[in-house]
Design a protein around this motif. Structure first.
Motif, PDB file in Angstrom:
ATOM      1  N   LYS A 126      -5.321  53.701  -0.074  1.00  7.56           N
ATOM      2  CA  LYS A 126      -5.686  54.583   0.602  1.00  7.56           C
ATOM      3  C   LYS A 126      -4.811  55.983  -0.056  1.00  7.56           C
ATOM      4  CE  LYS A 126      -4.992  57.338   4.833  1.00  7.56           C
ATOM      5  NZ  LYS A 126      -4.464  57.625   5.944  1.00  7.56           N
ATOM      6  N   ASP A 127      -5.591  57.128  -0.587  1.00 14.79           N
ATOM      7  CA  ASP A 127      -5.002  58.301  -1.315  1.00 14.79           C
ATOM      8  C   ASP A 127      -4.213  57.722  -2.381  1.00 14.79           C
ATOM      9  OD1 ASP A 127      -6.651  59.794   0.405  1.00 14.79           O
ATOM     10  OD2 ASP A 127      -4.716  60.118   1.846  1.00 14.79           O
ATOM     11  N   GLY A 128      -4.706  56.912  -3.129  1.00 13.99           N
ATOM     12  CA  GLY A 128      -3.929  56.262  -4.399  1.00 13.99           C
ATOM     13  C   GLY A 128      -2.581  55.172  -4.081  1.00 13.99           C
ATOM     14  N   SER A 129      -2.416  54.847  -2.910  1.00 13.22           N
ATOM     15  CA  SER A 129      -1.393  54.123  -2.669  1.00 13.22           C
ATOM     16  C   SER A 129      -1.890  52.615  -2.254  1.00 13.22           C
ATOM     17  CB  SER A 129      -0.663  54.706  -1.392  1.00 13.22           C
ATOM     18  OG  SER A 129      -0.092  55.723  -1.656  1.00 13.22           O
ATOM     19  N   PRO A 130      -1.707  51.529  -2.840  1.00 13.36           N
ATOM     20  CA  PRO A 130      -2.331  50.476  -2.589  1.00 13.36           C
ATOM     21  C   PRO A 130      -1.970  49.876  -1.306  1.00 13.36           C
ATOM     22  CG  PRO A 130      -1.085  50.257  -4.809  1.00 13.36           C
ATOM     23  CD  PRO A 130      -0.982  51.518  -4.074  1.00 13.36           C
ATOM     24  N   VAL A 131      -2.877  49.334  -0.467  1.00  6.45           N
ATOM     25  CA  VAL A 131      -2.546  48.761   0.758  1.00  6.45           C
ATOM     26  C   VAL A 131      -1.751  47.294   0.644  1.00  6.45           C
ATOM     27  CG1 VAL A 131      -3.546  47.659   2.780  1.00  6.45           C
ATOM     28  CG2 VAL A 131      -4.281  49.700   1.983  1.00  6.45           C
ATOM     29  N   GLU A 132      -0.405  47.218   0.447  1.00  6.52           N
ATOM     30  CA  GLU A 132       0.349  46.006   0.024  1.00  6.52           C
ATOM     31  C   GLU A 132       0.651  44.948   1.297  1.00  6.52           C
ATOM     32  OE1 GLU A 132       3.574  48.245  -1.521  1.00  6.52           O
ATOM     33  OE2 GLU A 132       2.595  48.325  -3.522  1.00  6.52           O
ATOM     34  N   ASP A 133       0.315  45.234   2.454  1.00 12.16           N
ATOM     35  CA  ASP A 133       0.321  44.292   3.607  1.00 12.16           C
ATOM     36  C   ASP A 133      -0.125  43.086   3.297  1.00 12.16           C
ATOM     37  OD1 ASP A 133       2.769  46.278   4.225  1.00 12.16           O
ATOM     38  OD2 ASP A 133       1.009  47.403   4.934  1.00 12.16           O
ATOM     39  N   GLY A 134      -1.076  43.418   3.020  1.00 12.75           N
ATOM     40  CA  GLY A 134      -2.244  42.001   2.825  1.00 12.75           C
ATOM     41  C   GLY A 134      -3.641  42.502   2.708  1.00 12.75           C
ATOM     42  N   ALA A 135      -4.458  41.650   2.998  1.00  7.53           N
ATOM     43  CA  ALA A 135      -5.995  41.916   2.758  1.00  7.53           C
ATOM     44  C   ALA A 135      -6.462  42.495   4.228  1.00  7.53           C
ATOM     45  CB  ALA A 135      -6.642  40.676   2.285  1.00  7.53           C
ATOM     46  N   ILE A 136      -6.809  43.442   4.278  1.00  2.97           N
ATOM     47  CA  ILE A 136      -7.541  44.221   5.425  1.00  2.97           C
ATOM     48  C   ILE A 136      -9.041  44.174   5.227  1.00  2.97           C
ATOM     49  CG2 ILE A 136      -7.861  45.984   7.215  1.00  2.97           C
ATOM     50  CD1 ILE A 136      -4.767  46.849   6.312  1.00  2.97           C
ATOM     51  N   PHE A 137      -9.822  43.357   5.788  1.00  4.38           N
ATOM     52  CA  PHE A 137     -11.155  43.495   5.804  1.00  4.38           C
ATOM     53  C   PHE A 137     -11.759  43.998   6.800  1.00  4.38           C
ATOM     54  CE2 PHE A 137     -10.240  40.435   2.619  1.00  4.38           C
ATOM     55  CZ  PHE A 137     -11.277  40.365   1.617  1.00  4.38           C
ATOM     56  N   LYS A 138     -12.796  44.833   6.868  1.00  2.78           N
ATOM     57  CA  LYS A 138     -13.251  45.659   8.053  1.00  2.78           C
ATOM     58  C   LYS A 138     -14.851  45.874   7.540  1.00  2.78           C
ATOM     59  CE  LYS A 138     -10.867  48.908   9.908  1.00  2.78           C
ATOM     60  NZ  LYS A 138     -11.906  49.740  10.204  1.00  2.78           N
ATOM     61  N   ASP A 139     -15.760  46.507   8.353  1.00  2.00           N
ATOM     62  CA  ASP A 139     -17.012  46.788   8.037  1.00  2.00           C
ATOM     63  C   ASP A 139     -17.243  48.148   8.257  1.00  2.00           C
ATOM     64  OD1 ASP A 139     -18.002  46.790  10.880  1.00  2.00           O
ATOM     65  OD2 ASP A 139     -17.594  44.803  11.016  1.00  2.00           O
ATOM     66  N   THR A 140     -16.351  48.794   8.940  1.00  3.53           N
ATOM     67  CA  THR A 140     -16.302  50.221   9.225  1.00  3.53           C
ATOM     68  C   THR A 140     -15.051  51.000   8.906  1.00  3.53           C
ATOM     69  OG1 THR A 140     -18.033  49.799  11.085  1.00  3.53           O
ATOM     70  CG2 THR A 140     -17.290  52.042  11.012  1.00  3.53           C
ATOM     71  N   LEU A 141     -15.027  52.198   8.429  1.00  2.55           N
ATOM     72  CA  LEU A 141     -13.881  52.858   7.929  1.00  2.55           C
ATOM     73  C   LEU A 141     -13.896  54.323   8.159  1.00  2.55           C
ATOM     74  CD1 LEU A 141     -11.017  52.493   6.659  1.00  2.55           C
ATOM     75  CD2 LEU A 141     -12.373  52.786   4.518  1.00  2.55           C
ATOM     76  N   VAL A 142     -13.138  54.952   8.952  1.00  4.33           N
ATOM     77  CA  VAL A 142     -13.193  56.218   9.179  1.00  4.33           C
ATOM     78  C   VAL A 142     -12.618  56.813   7.893  1.00  4.33           C
ATOM     79  CG1 VAL A 142     -12.454  58.109  10.570  1.00  4.33           C
ATOM     80  CG2 VAL A 142     -12.936  55.833  11.606  1.00  4.33           C
ATOM     81  N   VAL A 143     -13.165  57.650   7.158  1.00  3.89           N
ATOM     82  CA  VAL A 143     -12.871  58.744   6.237  1.00  3.89           C
ATOM     83  C   VAL A 143     -12.684  60.005   6.715  1.00  3.89           C
ATOM     84  CG1 VAL A 143     -13.289  59.370   3.834  1.00  3.89           C
ATOM     85  CG2 VAL A 143     -14.026  57.197   4.451  1.00  3.89           C
ATOM     86  N   LYS A 144     -11.534  60.385   6.681  1.00  4.31           N
ATOM     87  CA  LYS A 144     -11.023  61.789   7.330  1.00  4.31           C
ATOM     88  C   LYS A 144     -11.212  62.762   6.071  1.00  4.31           C
ATOM     89  CE  LYS A 144      -8.297  60.180  11.062  1.00  4.31           C
ATOM     90  NZ  LYS A 144      -9.338  60.635  11.991  1.00  4.31           N
ATOM     91  N   PRO A 145     -11.369  64.119   6.531  1.00  6.82           N
ATOM     92  CA  PRO A 145     -11.422  65.008   5.594  1.00  6.82           C
ATOM     93  C   PRO A 145     -10.454  64.825   4.407  1.00  6.82           C
ATOM     94  CG  PRO A 145     -11.693  66.191   7.678  1.00  6.82           C
ATOM     95  CD  PRO A 145     -11.262  64.893   7.884  1.00  6.82           C
ATOM     96  N   GLY A 146     -10.834  64.885   3.121  1.00  8.64           N
ATOM     97  CA  GLY A 146     -10.009  64.923   1.959  1.00  8.64           C
ATOM     98  C   GLY A 146      -9.589  63.651   1.351  1.00  8.64           C
ATOM     99  N   GLU A 147      -9.653  62.469   2.461  1.00  6.75           N
ATOM    100  CA  GLU A 147      -9.277  61.324   2.089  1.00  6.75           C
ATOM    101  C   GLU A 147     -10.002  60.554   0.965  1.00  6.75           C
ATOM    102  OE1 GLU A 147      -7.057  59.844   6.225  1.00  6.75           O
ATOM    103  OE2 GLU A 147      -8.902  59.264   5.913  1.00  6.75           O
ATOM    104  N   LYS A 148      -9.213  59.500   0.316  1.00 10.58           N
ATOM    105  CA  LYS A 148     -10.094  58.750  -0.699  1.00 10.58           C
ATOM    106  C   LYS A 148      -9.596  57.408  -0.491  1.00 10.58           C
ATOM    107  CE  LYS A 148     -10.139  58.728  -5.793  1.00 10.58           C
ATOM    108  NZ  LYS A 148      -9.366  59.292  -7.019  1.00 10.58           N
ATOM    109  N   TYR A 149     -10.624  56.393  -0.283  1.00  7.99           N
ATOM    110  CA  TYR A 149     -10.312  55.020  -0.310  1.00  7.99           C
ATOM    111  C   TYR A 149     -10.940  54.210  -1.422  1.00  7.99           C
ATOM    112  CZ  TYR A 149      -8.712  55.644   4.787  1.00  7.99           C
ATOM    113  OH  TYR A 149      -8.081  56.139   5.704  1.00  7.99           O
ATOM    114  N   GLU A 150     -10.257  53.137  -1.819  1.00  8.26           N
ATOM    115  CA  GLU A 150     -10.841  52.190  -2.575  1.00  8.26           C
ATOM    116  C   GLU A 150     -11.032  51.066  -1.677  1.00  8.26           C
ATOM    117  OE1 GLU A 150      -9.197  52.691  -7.064  1.00  8.26           O
ATOM    118  OE2 GLU A 150      -7.565  52.164  -5.752  1.00  8.26           O
ATOM    119  N   LEU A 151     -12.351  50.354  -1.977  1.00  9.14           N
ATOM    120  CA  LEU A 151     -12.730  49.123  -1.133  1.00  9.14           C
ATOM    121  C   LEU A 151     -13.245  48.206  -2.132  1.00  9.14           C
ATOM    122  CD1 LEU A 151     -15.144  51.040   1.186  1.00  9.14           C
ATOM    123  CD2 LEU A 151     -12.973  50.682   1.423  1.00  9.14           C
TER     124      LEU A 151
END
Ligand SMILES: [Cu+2]
Length: 387
Positions: free
Chosen positions: A316-341
């Protein structure tokens, strides 16, 4: 399913990985079911979790007017639960109008509902001291609902249906439930009654209060302060799948989300274009795909939903999600946010990838994941609206 409406309908099984011909997208996976006609949906319920189903035909109207329900696939831990309650959150208009967003995204909805009810009509849900209680929150609406679970200690045990491996105790944090998302929480019932309250700062929120009643106790937990919002990242949680974070990706795609004006109306765009004039994400079976979702929209949230697959949130916003693998099917992208999936292409077909603010989807924010060698069957009329 027999269609007794006076307009066509389909059913989409949101989040559940069905075979493509059961996915319920008119013009892509099936023909819309006309008034008086029937269609048989069949798939095996082998992936436990909290899902939901809803119309995918003119869904901005049909879902808004209530064509949805919960799909619960019970898991191994079901026998450990004393109570298992499902709460479908939504917004409605007291005058019964559909298409609840104005042109500029302002909502005309004046009622927040749970299981179709608001205010005094909301049922009381019984608990007894020491019971193991699961609550399944599903958001069928267009805005994120911020739920205050009183001062109880709870664990988020599943996200979008996927079990969390090591759920941490959460207290005094609001649980945000975005459009299309699901959160399952568990707690040990306290020796008191308490209320779950929607905390958005709008009069409609005052009508979304869910009583959990402990009849063996005269106590009621005080209305609590809260000191933050539960976030997936940084909560020390992980779902049960192996992480794709260090993989080499077979394909990488970027989807820039934005909005604009076209004539008198709003359009919602992916890479500057609207459906169906957006290139699909081409994949091959077995590929590992990386997708960057970047919002250049400074006004609107975009809850992006991928059909038929679970994706891992890598960063999220360039910071890796380090706590483990979070798997979803729906992701709320708020204004200005950037995610890698990342996701594994393991379910051949053509699968919609769209905003679950259904007004945004019907005004352009939709594309698809298209498997190499797959073609829409010739009996399907591709001129039907797919959303
Ligand atoms: Cu959107």
């Amino acid at each position: 399913m027999k269609n007794e409406l006076d307009q066509p309908v389909t059913i989409h099984w949101h989040g559940y990985p069905v075979p493509v011909d059961m996915d319920g997208v008119p013009g892509v996976t099936q023909n819309a079911v006309k008034p008086g006609e029937s269609f048989q949906y069949s798939f095996t319920a082998t992936v436990p979790g909290t899902y939901w189903y809803h119309s995918h035909y003119k869904s901005a109207e049909q879902v808004d007017l209530g064509l949805y329900g919960a799909l619960i696939v019970e898991g191994d831990r079901q026998t450990e639960l004393d109570r298992d309650y499902t709460f479908i959150l939504d917004e409605m208009n007291s005058k019964g109008k559909a298409g609840s967003k104005g042109m500029m995204g302002s909502s005309n909805d004046d009622l927040f509902t749970v299981n179709g009810k608001s205010g005094d009509l909301i049922s009381a849900y019984e608990i007894q001291t020491g019971e193991n209680v699961r609550l399944r929150f599903i958001n069928a609406g267009y805005i994120t609902h911020y739920m205050n679970l009183g001062s109880i200690e709870y664990r988020v045990v599943a996200v979008d249906g996927q079990a969390v491996m090591d759920p941490q105790i959460i207290q005094n944090k609001l649980l945000p439930v975005g459009p299309g998302e699901r959160y399952d929480v568990e707690f040990t019932a306290p020796d008191s009654s308490f209320f779950i309250r929607e905390m958005l700062n709008t009069p409609a929120a005052d009508g979304l209060i869910i009583p959990l009643i402990n009849r063996t106790s005269k106590k009621t937990l005080d209305e609590t302060e809260y000191d933050g919002i539960f976030t997936l990242t940084g909560s020390g949680i992980a779902t049960e799948y192996a992480s794709l974070a260090s993989n080499k990706y077979d394909q990488e795609y970027k989807m820039v989300l934005s909005h604009g004006m076209k004539g008198m109306g709003m359009i919602y765009t992916i890479n500057g274009r609207t459906y169906p004039d957006i290139d699909p994400l081409d994949v091959k079976r077995g590929d590992i795909i990386k997708v960057t979702l970047e919002s250049k929209d400074m006004m609107f949230d975009h809850p992006m939903h991928l059909h038929g697959h679970f994706f891992q949130v890598l960063s999220k916003d360039g910071s890796p999600v380090e706590d483990g693998a979070i798997f979803k099917d729906t992701l709320v992208v708020k204004p200005g946010e950037k995610y890698e999936l990342a996701f594994i292409a393991n379910n051949p077909g053509e699968w919609m990838f769209h905003c679950h603010d259904l007004n945004h989807a019907s005004s352009g924010m939709m594309t698809s994941v298209l498997y190499d060698g797959y073609a829409i069957p010739s009996h399907i009329d591709q001129s039907q609206p797919s959303e």
